[in-house]
Motif scaffolding. Structure first.
Motif, mmCIF file in Angstrom:
data_model
loop_
_atom_site.group_PDB
_atom_site.id
_atom_site.type_symbol
_atom_site.label_atom_id
_atom_site.label_comp_id
_atom_site.label_asym_id
_atom_site.label_seq_id
_atom_site.Cartn_x
_atom_site.Cartn_y
_atom_site.Cartn_z
ATOM 1 N N ALA A 65 -8.134 8.703 -4.601
ATOM 2 C CA ALA A 65 -8.854 7.444 -4.803
ATOM 3 C C ALA A 65 -9.673 6.999 -3.602
ATOM 4 O O ALA A 65 -10.234 5.904 -3.623
ATOM 5 C CB ALA A 65 -7.862 6.338 -5.170
ATOM 6 N N SER A 66 -9.768 7.814 -2.561
ATOM 7 C CA SER A 66 -10.467 7.381 -1.356
ATOM 8 C C SER A 66 -11.977 7.589 -1.421
ATOM 9 O O SER A 66 -12.704 7.145 -0.525
ATOM 10 C CB SER A 66 -9.907 8.099 -0.121
ATOM 11 N N SER A 67 -12.468 8.275 -2.454
ATOM 12 C CA SER A 67 -13.908 8.509 -2.585
ATOM 13 C C SER A 67 -14.204 8.986 -4.004
ATOM 14 O O SER A 67 -13.302 9.211 -4.810
ATOM 15 C CB SER A 67 -14.399 9.554 -1.568
ATOM 16 N N GLY A 68 -15.496 9.160 -4.289
ATOM 17 C CA GLY A 68 -15.936 9.798 -5.527
ATOM 18 C C GLY A 68 -15.423 9.144 -6.787
ATOM 19 O O GLY A 68 -15.419 7.918 -6.935
ATOM 20 N N ILE A 69 -14.986 9.983 -7.726
ATOM 21 C CA ILE A 69 -14.555 9.510 -9.042
ATOM 22 C C ILE A 69 -13.356 8.577 -8.926
ATOM 23 O O ILE A 69 -13.285 7.554 -9.616
ATOM 24 C CB ILE A 69 -14.235 10.710 -9.951
ATOM 25 N N GLY A 70 -12.415 8.898 -8.049
ATOM 26 C CA GLY A 70 -11.227 8.061 -7.899
ATOM 27 C C GLY A 70 -11.568 6.673 -7.409
ATOM 28 O O GLY A 70 -11.078 5.670 -7.947
ATOM 29 N N GLU A 71 -12.417 6.600 -6.384
ATOM 30 C CA GLU A 71 -12.835 5.295 -5.872
ATOM 31 C C GLU A 71 -13.608 4.510 -6.927
ATOM 32 O O GLU A 71 -13.349 3.312 -7.152
ATOM 33 C CB GLU A 71 -13.700 5.464 -4.628
ATOM 34 N N VAL A 126 -4.529 -2.003 -9.744
ATOM 35 C CA VAL A 126 -4.728 -0.604 -9.384
ATOM 36 C C VAL A 126 -3.990 -0.245 -8.107
ATOM 37 O O VAL A 126 -3.990 -0.997 -7.127
ATOM 38 C CB VAL A 126 -6.231 -0.268 -9.243
ATOM 39 N N ALA A 127 -3.347 0.919 -8.129
ATOM 40 C CA ALA A 127 -2.715 1.498 -6.951
ATOM 41 C C ALA A 127 -3.531 2.718 -6.560
ATOM 42 O O ALA A 127 -3.694 3.644 -7.356
ATOM 43 C CB ALA A 127 -1.271 1.890 -7.250
ATOM 44 N N LEU A 128 -4.053 2.711 -5.352
ATOM 45 C CA LEU A 128 -4.927 3.781 -4.883
ATOM 46 C C LEU A 128 -4.136 4.711 -3.978
ATOM 47 O O LEU A 128 -3.554 4.269 -2.975
ATOM 48 C CB LEU A 128 -6.123 3.209 -4.106
ATOM 49 N N GLY A 129 -4.120 5.988 -4.325
ATOM 50 C CA GLY A 129 -3.404 6.968 -3.524
ATOM 51 C C GLY A 129 -4.327 8.057 -2.999
ATOM 52 O O GLY A 129 -5.194 8.547 -3.719
ATOM 53 N N ALA A 130 -4.157 8.414 -1.732
ATOM 54 C CA ALA A 130 -4.913 9.503 -1.110
ATOM 55 C C ALA A 130 -4.351 9.728 0.283
ATOM 56 O O ALA A 130 -3.486 8.977 0.751
ATOM 57 C CB ALA A 130 -6.409 9.181 -1.034
ATOM 58 N N ARG A 131 -4.862 10.760 0.950
ATOM 59 C CA ARG A 131 -4.407 11.035 2.322
ATOM 60 C C ARG A 131 -5.152 10.195 3.349
ATOM 61 O O ARG A 131 -4.629 9.907 4.411
ATOM 62 C CB ARG A 131 -4.568 12.523 2.631
ATOM 63 N N ARG A 132 -6.389 9.789 3.048
ATOM 64 C CA ARG A 132 -7.205 9.031 4.006
ATOM 65 C C ARG A 132 -6.908 7.541 3.865
ATOM 66 O O ARG A 132 -7.611 6.803 3.186
ATOM 67 C CB ARG A 132 -8.689 9.329 3.784
ATOM 68 N N THR A 133 -5.881 7.090 4.554
ATOM 69 C CA THR A 133 -5.421 5.719 4.370
ATOM 70 C C THR A 133 -6.429 4.692 4.891
ATOM 71 O O THR A 133 -6.521 3.587 4.352
ATOM 72 C CB THR A 133 -4.069 5.510 5.059
ATOM 73 N N GLY A 134 -7.155 5.030 5.957
ATOM 74 C CA GLY A 134 -8.146 4.092 6.468
ATOM 75 C C GLY A 134 -9.189 3.772 5.421
ATOM 76 O O GLY A 134 -9.577 2.612 5.220
ATOM 77 N N ARG A 135 -9.650 4.805 4.745
ATOM 78 C CA ARG A 135 -10.631 4.615 3.685
ATOM 79 C C ARG A 135 -10.032 3.820 2.529
ATOM 80 O O ARG A 135 -10.678 2.930 1.970
ATOM 81 C CB ARG A 135 -11.124 5.991 3.207
ATOM 82 N N LEU A 136 -8.786 4.121 2.172
ATOM 83 C CA LEU A 136 -8.126 3.386 1.097
ATOM 84 C C LEU A 136 -8.031 1.904 1.420
ATOM 85 O O LEU A 136 -8.278 1.047 0.570
ATOM 86 C CB LEU A 136 -6.719 3.939 0.847
#
Length: 246
Positions: free
Chosen positions: A14-20, A33-43
């Motif tokens: 969810a940090s970019s693209g389709i997920g974001e 919405v709960a956003l999950g990804a490895r890039r927490t700063g972006r989240l």
């Protein structure tokens, strides 16, 4: 009420693209919405923007290749919002190259993220759906699994494996408790091509993306369409591609 308002949706990648784009659209339409990804700063930045405009969202660090991390993501979502209505398995990587290059590490990465990552999402969310008596799995697949082309054999294989997986899950879930939806995007303007190791193939992909790619918001709207249907209606497969894509 629009069929999305007050639904609880967890989204990987969810940090970019389709997920974001999906997170932003669903929050705009009233979902939690709960956003999950490895890039927490972006989240954190995305969540802050959603909350600032009146939406409800949380951010969670998630590596979909880790079953415990995905399980924790689902647990955090349920603790924060009280339930889980939709799990969107969107995280994916693409490491394109001819088979003869024997990119074993790239193959393994795609299998781990694109296939095992989806399985980990199912393992985490399915018990919640069964307990609740309802739930919806939405998974981003790809038109690469529909039209097989050189350099995409393993990537397409992972996507077709997921397509088969969801159809099997659907056939095991005809009691009305759970819905499954496969979303197959074509060229979309995202960061996916950045993960291609071969510089020549990466530049070719970027050129095609720039010439043909549709915005990620187009795919987000298709996902929203599947989610907003009444509980007794299941949108099994949706293909979204540019009109000029071959």
């Amino acid at each position: 009420m629009n069929g999305i308002t007050d639904k609880v949706v967890a989204i990987t990648g969810a940090s970019s693209g389709i997920g974001e784009a999906t997170a932003r659209l669903l929050a705009e339409r009233g979902a939690m919405v709960a956003l999950g990804a490895r890039r927490t700063g972006r989240l954190d930045d995305i969540v802050a923007t959603i909350v600032a405009t009146g939406g409800r969202a949380i951010a969670c660090e998630v590596d979909v290749t880790s079953p415990s991390a995905v399980a924790n993501f689902v647990d955090q979502t349920v603790r924060s919002f009280g339930r889980l209505d939709v799990f969107i398995g969107n995280a994916g990587v693409s490491s394109l190259s001819p088979m003869a290059e024997l990119d074993v590490d790239g193959w393994s990465s795609m299998i781990d993220v694109n296939l095992h990552g989806v399985l980990n999402g199912i393992a985490a969310a399915l018990p919640v759906f069964q307990t609740q008596g309802r739930g919806h799995f939405v998974t981003t697949v790809s038109t690469s699994g529909i039209k097989i082309v050189p350099t995409q054999a393993v990537y397409a294989a992972t996507k077709n494996a997921v397509r088969t997986l969801l159809e099997g899950l659907r056939q095991e879930s005809t009691d009305g408790v759970m819905r499954t939806t496969s979303i197959s995007p074509g060229y979309v303007q995202t960061e996916l091509v950045d993960s291609i190791a071969d510089p020549r193939i990466r530049e070719q992909a970027k050129t095609s993306m720039a010439a043909l790619g549709i915005p990620a918001e187009a795919v987000a709207r298709a996902i929203a369409f599947a989610i907003e249907q009444p509980d007794d209606v299941e949108i099994g497969d949706l293909t979204i591609r540019p009109t000029r894509q071959g």
